[in-house]
Design a protein around this motif. Sequence first.
Motif, PDB file in Angstrom:
ATOM      1  N   GLU A 285      59.184  32.647  55.621  1.00 61.42           N
ATOM      2  CA  GLU A 285      58.391  34.189  55.065  1.00 61.42           C
ATOM      3  C   GLU A 285      60.016  35.606  55.723  1.00 61.42           C
ATOM      4  O   GLU A 285      59.460  36.246  55.118  1.00 61.42           O
ATOM      5  CB  GLU A 285      57.877  34.018  56.099  1.00 61.42           C
ATOM      6  CG  GLU A 285      57.032  35.889  56.740  1.00 61.42           C
ATOM      7  CD  GLU A 285      55.898  36.020  57.702  1.00 61.42           C
ATOM      8  OE1 GLU A 285      54.675  36.401  57.425  1.00 61.42           O
ATOM      9  OE2 GLU A 285      55.826  34.701  58.257  1.00 61.42           O
ATOM     10  N   SER A 286      61.279  35.860  56.245  1.00 56.87           N
ATOM     11  CA  SER A 286      61.947  36.170  57.264  1.00 56.87           C
ATOM     12  C   SER A 286      63.086  35.538  56.321  1.00 56.87           C
ATOM     13  O   SER A 286      63.655  34.909  55.676  1.00 56.87           O
ATOM     14  CB  SER A 286      61.766  35.582  58.137  1.00 56.87           C
ATOM     15  OG  SER A 286      63.084  37.230  58.797  1.00 56.87           O
ATOM     16  N   ALA A 287      63.727  37.450  55.600  1.00 54.68           N
ATOM     17  CA  ALA A 287      64.906  37.012  54.920  1.00 54.68           C
ATOM     18  C   ALA A 287      66.152  35.932  55.920  1.00 54.68           C
ATOM     19  O   ALA A 287      67.205  35.458  55.919  1.00 54.68           O
ATOM     20  CB  ALA A 287      65.349  38.151  54.429  1.00 54.68           C
ATOM     21  N   TRP A 288      65.596  36.480  57.264  1.00 51.89           N
ATOM     22  CA  TRP A 288      66.400  36.077  58.513  1.00 51.89           C
ATOM     23  C   TRP A 288      66.372  35.048  59.314  1.00 51.89           C
ATOM     24  O   TRP A 288      67.371  34.064  59.297  1.00 51.89           O
ATOM     25  CB  TRP A 288      66.504  37.188  59.440  1.00 51.89           C
ATOM     26  CG  TRP A 288      66.752  38.689  58.711  1.00 51.89           C
ATOM     27  CD1 TRP A 288      66.219  39.202  58.982  1.00 51.89           C
ATOM     28  CD2 TRP A 288      67.815  39.134  58.902  1.00 51.89           C
ATOM     29  NE1 TRP A 288      66.569  40.661  58.660  1.00 51.89           N
ATOM     30  CE2 TRP A 288      68.144  40.547  59.087  1.00 51.89           C
ATOM     31  CE3 TRP A 288      68.876  39.021  59.034  1.00 51.89           C
ATOM     32  CZ2 TRP A 288      68.881  41.174  58.735  1.00 51.89           C
ATOM     33  CZ3 TRP A 288      70.724  39.406  59.265  1.00 51.89           C
ATOM     34  CH2 TRP A 288      70.144  40.430  58.676  1.00 51.89           C
ATOM     35  N   GLU A 289      65.591  34.278  58.549  1.00 52.42           N
ATOM     36  CA  GLU A 289      65.568  32.722  58.727  1.00 52.42           C
ATOM     37  C   GLU A 289      66.117  31.845  58.062  1.00 52.42           C
ATOM     38  O   GLU A 289      66.919  31.202  58.896  1.00 52.42           O
ATOM     39  CB  GLU A 289      64.051  31.667  58.263  1.00 52.42           C
ATOM     40  CG  GLU A 289      62.454  31.916  59.127  1.00 52.42           C
ATOM     41  CD  GLU A 289      60.918  31.354  57.944  1.00 52.42           C
ATOM     42  OE1 GLU A 289      61.555  30.690  58.156  1.00 52.42           O
ATOM     43  OE2 GLU A 289      60.702  32.426  58.152  1.00 52.42           O
ATOM     44  N   ALA A 290      67.081  31.861  56.746  1.00 53.36           N
ATOM     45  CA  ALA A 290      67.950  30.882  56.630  1.00 53.36           C
ATOM     46  C   ALA A 290      69.844  30.958  57.740  1.00 53.36           C
ATOM     47  O   ALA A 290      69.615  30.198  58.286  1.00 53.36           O
ATOM     48  CB  ALA A 290      68.618  31.376  55.814  1.00 53.36           C
ATOM     49  N   GLU A 291      69.578  32.597  57.751  1.00 53.87           N
ATOM     50  CA  GLU A 291      70.940  32.803  59.332  1.00 53.87           C
ATOM     51  C   GLU A 291      70.710  32.045  60.555  1.00 53.87           C
ATOM     52  O   GLU A 291      71.653  30.775  60.705  1.00 53.87           O
ATOM     53  CB  GLU A 291      70.872  34.252  58.992  1.00 53.87           C
ATOM     54  CG  GLU A 291      71.896  34.443  58.255  1.00 53.87           C
ATOM     55  CD  GLU A 291      72.230  36.197  59.257  1.00 53.87           C
ATOM     56  OE1 GLU A 291      73.204  36.452  59.410  1.00 53.87           O
ATOM     57  OE2 GLU A 291      71.623  36.682  58.425  1.00 53.87           O
ATOM     58  N   TYR A 292      69.381  32.024  60.244  1.00 57.44           N
ATOM     59  CA  TYR A 292      68.634  30.923  62.378  1.00 57.44           C
ATOM     60  C   TYR A 292      68.889  29.900  61.849  1.00 57.44           C
ATOM     61  O   TYR A 292      69.432  29.180  62.712  1.00 57.44           O
ATOM     62  CB  TYR A 292      66.906  31.700  61.954  1.00 57.44           C
ATOM     63  CG  TYR A 292      66.408  31.183  63.973  1.00 57.44           C
ATOM     64  CD1 TYR A 292      66.957  31.845  64.799  1.00 57.44           C
ATOM     65  CD2 TYR A 292      66.480  30.170  63.645  1.00 57.44           C
ATOM     66  CE1 TYR A 292      66.275  31.193  65.868  1.00 57.44           C
ATOM     67  CE2 TYR A 292      65.522  29.076  64.790  1.00 57.44           C
ATOM     68  CZ  TYR A 292      65.689  30.268  65.747  1.00 57.44           C
ATOM     69  OH  TYR A 292      65.371  29.772  67.290  1.00 57.44           O
ATOM     70  N   THR A 293      68.479  29.295  61.345  1.00 64.40           N
ATOM     71  CA  THR A 293      68.289  27.423  61.361  1.00 64.40           C
ATOM     72  C   THR A 293      70.026  26.956  60.597  1.00 64.40           C
ATOM     73  O   THR A 293      70.445  25.969  60.560  1.00 64.40           O
ATOM     74  CB  THR A 293      67.013  26.915  60.226  1.00 64.40           C
ATOM     75  OG1 THR A 293      68.085  27.448  58.800  1.00 64.40           O
ATOM     76  CG2 THR A 293      66.427  27.376  60.359  1.00 64.40           C
ATOM     77  N   LEU A 294      70.436  27.936  59.459  1.00 55.57           N
ATOM     78  CA  LEU A 294      72.288  27.264  59.099  1.00 55.57           C
ATOM     79  C   LEU A 294      73.232  27.847  60.407  1.00 55.57           C
ATOM     80  O   LEU A 294      73.568  26.401  60.350  1.00 55.57           O
ATOM     81  CB  LEU A 294      72.169  28.078  58.052  1.00 55.57           C
ATOM     82  CG  LEU A 294      71.068  27.947  56.888  1.00 55.57           C
ATOM     83  CD1 LEU A 294      72.220  29.058  55.877  1.00 55.57           C
ATOM     84  CD2 LEU A 294      72.461  26.280  56.592  1.00 55.57           C
ATOM     85  N   SER A 295      72.764  29.083  60.986  1.00 57.45           N
ATOM     86  CA  SER A 295      74.175  29.504  61.944  1.00 57.45           C
ATOM     87  C   SER A 295      73.745  30.005  63.817  1.00 57.45           C
ATOM     88  O   SER A 295      74.343  29.951  64.325  1.00 57.45           O
ATOM     89  CB  SER A 295      75.336  29.974  61.663  1.00 57.45           C
ATOM     90  OG  SER A 295      74.524  31.713  61.114  1.00 57.45           O
ATOM     91  N   GLY A 296      72.498  29.434  63.612  1.00 53.16           N
ATOM     92  CA  GLY A 296      72.008  30.050  64.359  1.00 53.16           C
ATOM     93  C   GLY A 296      72.269  31.856  65.451  1.00 53.16           C
ATOM     94  O   GLY A 296      72.659  32.156  66.236  1.00 53.16           O
ATOM     95  N   THR A 297      72.877  32.635  63.984  1.00 52.24           N
ATOM     96  CA  THR A 297      72.616  34.091  63.682  1.00 52.24           C
ATOM     97  C   THR A 297      71.656  34.278  63.456  1.00 52.24           C
ATOM     98  O   THR A 297      70.667  33.683  62.355  1.00 52.24           O
ATOM     99  CB  THR A 297      74.103  33.875  63.189  1.00 52.24           C
ATOM    100  OG1 THR A 297      74.082  33.400  61.918  1.00 52.24           O
ATOM    101  CG2 THR A 297      75.296  33.280  64.007  1.00 52.24           C
ATOM    102  N   GLY A 298      72.019  36.195  63.608  1.00 53.14           N
ATOM    103  CA  GLY A 298      71.502  37.258  62.427  1.00 53.14           C
ATOM    104  C   GLY A 298      70.100  37.629  63.543  1.00 53.14           C
ATOM    105  O   GLY A 298      70.481  37.838  64.797  1.00 53.14           O
ATOM    106  N   GLN A 299      68.797  38.453  62.764  1.00 55.30           N
ATOM    107  CA  GLN A 299      68.563  39.176  63.751  1.00 55.30           C
ATOM    108  C   GLN A 299      67.827  38.489  64.583  1.00 55.30           C
ATOM    109  O   GLN A 299      67.041  38.579  65.660  1.00 55.30           O
ATOM    110  CB  GLN A 299      68.122  40.933  63.033  1.00 55.30           C
ATOM    111  CG  GLN A 299      68.644  41.582  62.466  1.00 55.30           C
ATOM    112  CD  GLN A 299      68.364  43.084  62.192  1.00 55.30           C
ATOM    113  OE1 GLN A 299      66.961  42.942  61.965  1.00 55.30           O
ATOM    114  NE2 GLN A 299      68.521  43.790  61.501  1.00 55.30           N
ATOM    115  N   LEU A 300      66.887  37.620  63.418  1.00 58.38           N
ATOM    116  CA  LEU A 300      66.430  36.385  63.923  1.00 58.38           C
ATOM    117  C   LEU A 300      66.231  35.931  65.559  1.00 58.38           C
ATOM    118  O   LEU A 300      65.939  35.808  66.497  1.00 58.38           O
ATOM    119  CB  LEU A 300      65.649  35.989  63.176  1.00 58.38           C
ATOM    120  CG  LEU A 300      63.573  35.319  63.193  1.00 58.38           C
ATOM    121  CD1 LEU A 300      63.078  36.573  63.587  1.00 58.38           C
ATOM    122  CD2 LEU A 300      63.689  34.512  61.867  1.00 58.38           C
TER     123      LEU A 300
END
Length: 444
Positions: free
Chosen positions: A229-244
């Motif tokens: 749902e969020s564009a930031w989910e991928a950063e979160y699960t890939l590298s644990g980074t980003g706004q989320l």
Amino acid sequence: MDLLNDRGLPATGIRADTRPQLHTAPWLVPVSREPIRDGAVLVTDGRISAVGTATELLGDLRRNGTEFGEHAWEGVLMPGHVNAHSHLQYTCMADVGQGVYAGFEDWSRAFQVVYEEPHDWGASAADGLAIALAAGTTAISDIVTDTEAFEVLKHGQMHGIAYWELMSWLTDEWMSRGRSETIARLGTAPHDFLGLSPHAPYSLDTEVIRDLSTLSEELGVRRHMHLAESAWEAEYTLSGTGQLADQWRNWGYSEFAVLRAGGTQRRPVAYAESIGALGPDCHIAHGIYADAEDRAILRRTHTAVALCPRSNAVIGLDEAPVAAYLREGNRIAVGTDSLSSTPSLDLMGDVAALYALARAQGYAETDLHARLLHAATLGGAVAMGMETGDHRIGSLDVGALADFAVLDTLAPTAHDVVAALVEAGDGHNLATIISGDIRWQRTI
């Protein structure tokens, strides 16, 4: 007549006329088969006992000397709308849904401010159910965050599943008390259809999401998850980074396994699959940021996706790959989400939005209208595991529960009728029938 009581809930009680009831209309759209001109359904004890033309069914009833009641509708009789993703309790937060947002995180901040104010969640959910009923909805996949809203489907005698939402659990805390509390919550709930909703891949510890799949199997209930749902989910699960990721660290959840490890090197859908969060007993909401590999995973795991285009637009999200889902054969359903992010709880507004998106994305096949109407009815039933068995909904077939809506949309041919239903948008419901009872009817 308006069959709502003074609390905004559908009127209930024993059916006054226990005879078989014949419902006729200029067009009958079963969804599971071609539309029937001058069609009819016969309802006996809350189920559909016959489907055909009005002439055929009337002839059979009279030849058999059967006493029956008759309802002649001026419109299109179709299966009731199956809303595959909603949060009825947030009906009182409609002001949030009137805003303009730059994306999921921007909307989430505005949502949280209002959510933390005092609310009567039970009354708000009841109001939402009444609104959905008046729009032609007969079954809902309702995510419940606060206990007061947990019984709304039971009290409203609405078909569907109440999914108990879980978020913000670390593994140790979950195992020490969260699991037992959840079992107790579902064990004492009075509604027949219950489910578990692990909120999202970023809002629960990895082992908690994994264990919720195990728990759902132990309890024999279904699951429903927000995903991609969020564009930031991928950063979160890939590298644990980003706004989320930063947001959840700031909230005190830096011990989530994904954040501690610096990600999983997997995109959200692949991550969800790797921890057992997908499967035929689960459906996801939104599925916006899903590439070809993600969509293949959803097909491989037989995981349906509830598309919520109008909610996505309000929040400021990208378009879901509607045309790709259709071309590739994914299981799709339709959801409104809540009034905190959408203009109405009329599912047909989202169906019309999906039609426009699919055409704009290049889907030119002639089956588009039929497939989207299927998504809004039988597709939602499939997503909730209610397309077969004693609780069968989503189509007008013999043996199914007598759940249907009557819309004021008419057209000369069968294809034109389906096209008119899909493209009309919201605001066209004339009556809503659940288990054979007329639960709402437009006042003339």
